[in-house]
Design an enzyme around this catalytic site. Structure first.
Site, PDB file in Angstrom:
ATOM      1  N   PHE A   1      38.842  46.402  39.955  1.00 17.91           N
ATOM      2  CA  PHE A   1      38.653  46.657  41.393  1.00 17.91           C
ATOM      3  C   PHE A   1      40.008  47.067  41.998  1.00 17.91           C
ATOM      4  O   PHE A   1      40.473  46.493  42.984  1.00 17.91           O
ATOM      5  CB  PHE A   1      38.124  45.404  42.111  1.00 17.91           C
ATOM      6  CG  PHE A   1      36.926  44.769  41.446  1.00 17.91           C
ATOM      7  CD1 PHE A   1      35.645  45.218  41.731  1.00 17.91           C
ATOM      8  CD2 PHE A   1      37.085  43.734  40.526  1.00 17.91           C
ATOM      9  CE1 PHE A   1      34.531  44.624  41.121  1.00 17.91           C
ATOM     10  CE2 PHE A   1      35.980  43.140  39.918  1.00 17.91           C
ATOM     11  CZ  PHE A   1      34.707  43.582  40.212  1.00 17.91           C
TER      12      PHE A   1
ATOM     13  N   ARG B   1      50.824  41.038  45.747  1.00 21.27           N
ATOM     14  CA  ARG B   1      51.334  42.136  44.898  1.00 21.27           C
ATOM     15  C   ARG B   1      52.735  41.799  44.387  1.00 21.27           C
ATOM     16  O   ARG B   1      53.072  42.087  43.240  1.00 21.27           O
ATOM     17  CB  ARG B   1      51.407  43.452  45.703  1.00 21.27           C
ATOM     18  CG  ARG B   1      50.094  44.171  45.820  1.00 21.27           C
ATOM     19  CD  ARG B   1      50.269  45.585  46.364  1.00 21.27           C
ATOM     20  NE  ARG B   1      50.475  45.647  47.807  1.00 21.27           N
ATOM     21  CZ  ARG B   1      49.497  45.598  48.707  1.00 21.27           C
ATOM     22  NH1 ARG B   1      48.250  45.473  48.338  1.00 21.27           N
ATOM     23  NH2 ARG B   1      49.757  45.675  50.003  1.00 21.27           N
TER      24      ARG B   1
ATOM     25  N   ASP C   1      38.164  51.171  38.948  1.00 24.35           N
ATOM     26  CA  ASP C   1      37.453  51.094  40.225  1.00 24.35           C
ATOM     27  C   ASP C   1      36.256  52.038  40.183  1.00 24.35           C
ATOM     28  O   ASP C   1      36.285  53.063  39.499  1.00 24.35           O
ATOM     29  CB  ASP C   1      38.371  51.465  41.399  1.00 24.35           C
ATOM     30  CG  ASP C   1      37.853  50.940  42.735  1.00 24.35           C
ATOM     31  OD1 ASP C   1      38.379  49.911  43.210  1.00 24.35           O
ATOM     32  OD2 ASP C   1      36.916  51.551  43.289  1.00 24.35           O
TER      33      ASP C   1
ATOM     34  N   ASN D   1      32.348  50.904  36.491  1.00 21.77           N
ATOM     35  CA  ASN D   1      31.896  49.624  37.014  1.00 21.77           C
ATOM     36  C   ASN D   1      32.656  48.515  36.293  1.00 21.77           C
ATOM     37  O   ASN D   1      32.623  48.417  35.069  1.00 21.77           O
ATOM     38  CB  ASN D   1      30.388  49.505  36.761  1.00 21.77           C
ATOM     39  CG  ASN D   1      29.816  48.263  37.401  1.00 21.77           C
ATOM     40  OD1 ASN D   1      30.453  47.204  37.440  1.00 21.77           O
ATOM     41  ND2 ASN D   1      28.608  48.392  37.920  1.00 21.77           N
ATOM     42  N   ALA D   2      33.338  47.684  37.051  1.00 26.49           N
ATOM     43  CA  ALA D   2      34.191  46.651  36.437  1.00 26.49           C
ATOM     44  C   ALA D   2      33.360  45.644  35.634  1.00 26.49           C
ATOM     45  O   ALA D   2      33.832  45.126  34.620  1.00 26.49           O
ATOM     46  CB  ALA D   2      35.001  45.936  37.512  1.00 26.49           C
TER      47      ALA D   2
ATOM     48  N   ASP E   1      40.083  41.538  41.924  1.00 22.80           N
ATOM     49  CA  ASP E   1      40.103  41.549  43.393  1.00 22.80           C
ATOM     50  C   ASP E   1      38.876  42.305  43.896  1.00 22.80           C
ATOM     51  O   ASP E   1      38.995  43.398  44.455  1.00 22.80           O
ATOM     52  CB  ASP E   1      41.403  42.193  43.897  1.00 22.80           C
ATOM     53  CG  ASP E   1      41.505  42.147  45.417  1.00 22.80           C
ATOM     54  OD1 ASP E   1      40.831  41.289  46.035  1.00 22.80           O
ATOM     55  OD2 ASP E   1      42.255  42.958  45.982  1.00 22.80           O
TER      56      ASP E   1
ATOM     57  N   CYS F   1      37.619  37.597  48.876  1.00 22.13           N
ATOM     58  CA  CYS F   1      37.827  37.779  50.313  1.00 22.13           C
ATOM     59  C   CYS F   1      36.562  37.435  51.093  1.00 22.13           C
ATOM     60  O   CYS F   1      36.450  37.757  52.272  1.00 22.13           O
ATOM     61  CB  CYS F   1      38.298  39.195  50.622  1.00 22.13           C
ATOM     62  SG  CYS F   1      37.167  40.457  50.057  1.00 22.13           S
TER      63      CYS F   1
END
Ligand code: SAH
Length: 391
Positions: A223, A207, A245, A273-274, A294, A334
């Protein structure tokens, strides 16, 4: 005495400092204890290797606690907690929002503890930690002196250990929605309903990087969850920031944080929805100076790897096309099973299809209070590539 005898040759990983023993590496079990009990671990020739928390119903049957023979009593766990809290930039009183204990990498396998101001949020992921829960809670109270301790034991890895899912205050009480301070910014965190333990503490350093890159740019944060990157980009001087998001609840928290920091006028949020949003922006020929991706882990296992990589490639390809000349893409994954080389290869393929050329400015990972145990690659899960479009 409860003892695990490893199959011959299976001691190498343990000797190299990896904390896990797989079920199929155990040759013999003597005086089997309850799930989660602590056992002595010996190699095929009987040599003592250390002590592990053992749950034979889990694939990861043993989690090493120590290579020594010391008693693993309440004082042992209190020492481990104090050691963890003294490393990686943590202290007994700060920072205001940080991870205090990162499981295996802090020599406390199966235990996560996060600090949100004067509230601690604990996640107990294994039968071994569940057995010593009282000792852990009392050591945390003693060392940190929090207002309350909230348990987020509602996560699926517990099922693999035969544990029930539950959440609630383990000690103390109060509000579960609170404000935390990160640098000069305030963020709203909901520890009972939020994702993970409420906030993506692992992205804290990323960030900061986004904050430093955002000045004068139109930013798209896909997201965005509760707006960590969105608000940081706005604070860094972005001309505009759009956060997207799927969760209306997360968007509501993001709006609160933007407002609290006096940044609402440059932030817009959309519950969408991205994947669809990226496609729509492409059709509209929209351009952004900075795009952040992300997404949640697209796979939690090896089986779904191919589909996950397709998903990552799709959003990255679309985001790359939306970048203005000189635009920056901050792209994360992730999923532990998508390792750094795979992630970079996916980005190369996406860039080729997007007909864009990039510099890889930085290849980053999780924040320092989520330490990476060199011997255990599983402890490094977050990838964050910063790409700059050359044209
Ligand atoms: N960037 C955030 C964390 C993102 S976590 C931060 O730093 O705080 C992943 C987020 O993706 C979650 O908030 C989840 O609600 C959201 N999400 C999952 N699938 C989505 C989709 N298809 N479109 C948009 N958001 C999605």
């Amino acid at each position: 005495m409860f003892t695990l005898r490893l199959a011959s040759g299976k001691e190498a990983r343990v000797l190299a400092g990896h904390p896990w023993i797989y079920r199929n590496e155990i040759a013999r079990v003597e005086d089997e204890g309850e799930p989660g009990a602590i056992a002595h671990v010996r190699d095929g020739r009987g040599r003592f290797l250390g002590q592990a928390m053992v749950n034979l119903r889990s694939q990861i049957a043993g989690r090493m606690l120590t290579h020594g023979e010391e008693p693993t009593n309440a004082a042992f766990f209190e020492d481990r907690i104090r050691e963890a809290v003294a490393r990686c930039g943590r202290t007994l009183r700060g920072p205001d929002a940080c991870r205090l204990i990162f499981g295996e990498a802090d020599h406390l396998p199966g235990l996560i503890t996060d600090r949100y101001g004067d509230l601690l949020v604990v996640q107990i992921l294994t039968a071994g930690m569940e057995r010593v829960r009282e000792a852990i809670l009392s050591a945390l109270r003693e060392a940190i002196q929090p207002r309350a301790i909230y348990e987020r034991n509602d996560v699926s890895p517990r099922k693999l250990e035969g544990l029930e899912l539950r959440k609630g205050f383990a000690w103390g009480e109060g509000e579960t929605g609170l404000w935390i301070q990160e640098g000069d910014l305030s963020f709203f965190v909901e520890v009972a309903e939020g994702q993970k333990t409420g906030f993506f503490l692992d992205q804290r350093e990323n960030r900061q990087v986004v904050k430093g890159l955002a000045a004068g740019r139109d930013v798209l944060d896909c997201f965005c969850y509760s707006g960590g990157f969105t608000v940081s980009a706005a604070a860094g001087g972005a001309t505009s920031v759009m956060g997207i998001d799927l969760s209306a609840e997360a968007i509501a928290w993001a709006e609160r944080s933007a407002e609290q920091n006096g940044l609402s006028s440059r932030c817009t949020f959309s519950t969408a929805n991205a994947f669809d949003a990226l496609r729509a922006f492409d059709r509209e020929d929209r351009r952004f100076g900075l795009v952040i991706l992300d997404p949640p882990a697209f796979t939690k296992g090896k089986e779904a790897l191919e589909g996950a990589l397709r998903g990552y490639k799709e959003i990255n390809l679309r985001a790359m096309k939306l970048l203005a000349p000189g635009g920056i893409l901050v792209t994360c994954s992730c999923s532990y099973h998508v390792d750094p080389p795979m992630f970079l290869e996916m980005l190369r393929a996406a860039a080729a299809d997007a007909h864009r050329e990039f510099h890889l400015r930085e290849f980053r990972t999780q924040a320092g209070d989520h330490p990476i145990l060199l011997a255990a690659r599983e402890t490094q899960y977050l990838k964050c590539a910063i790409l700059e479009a050359l044209i």
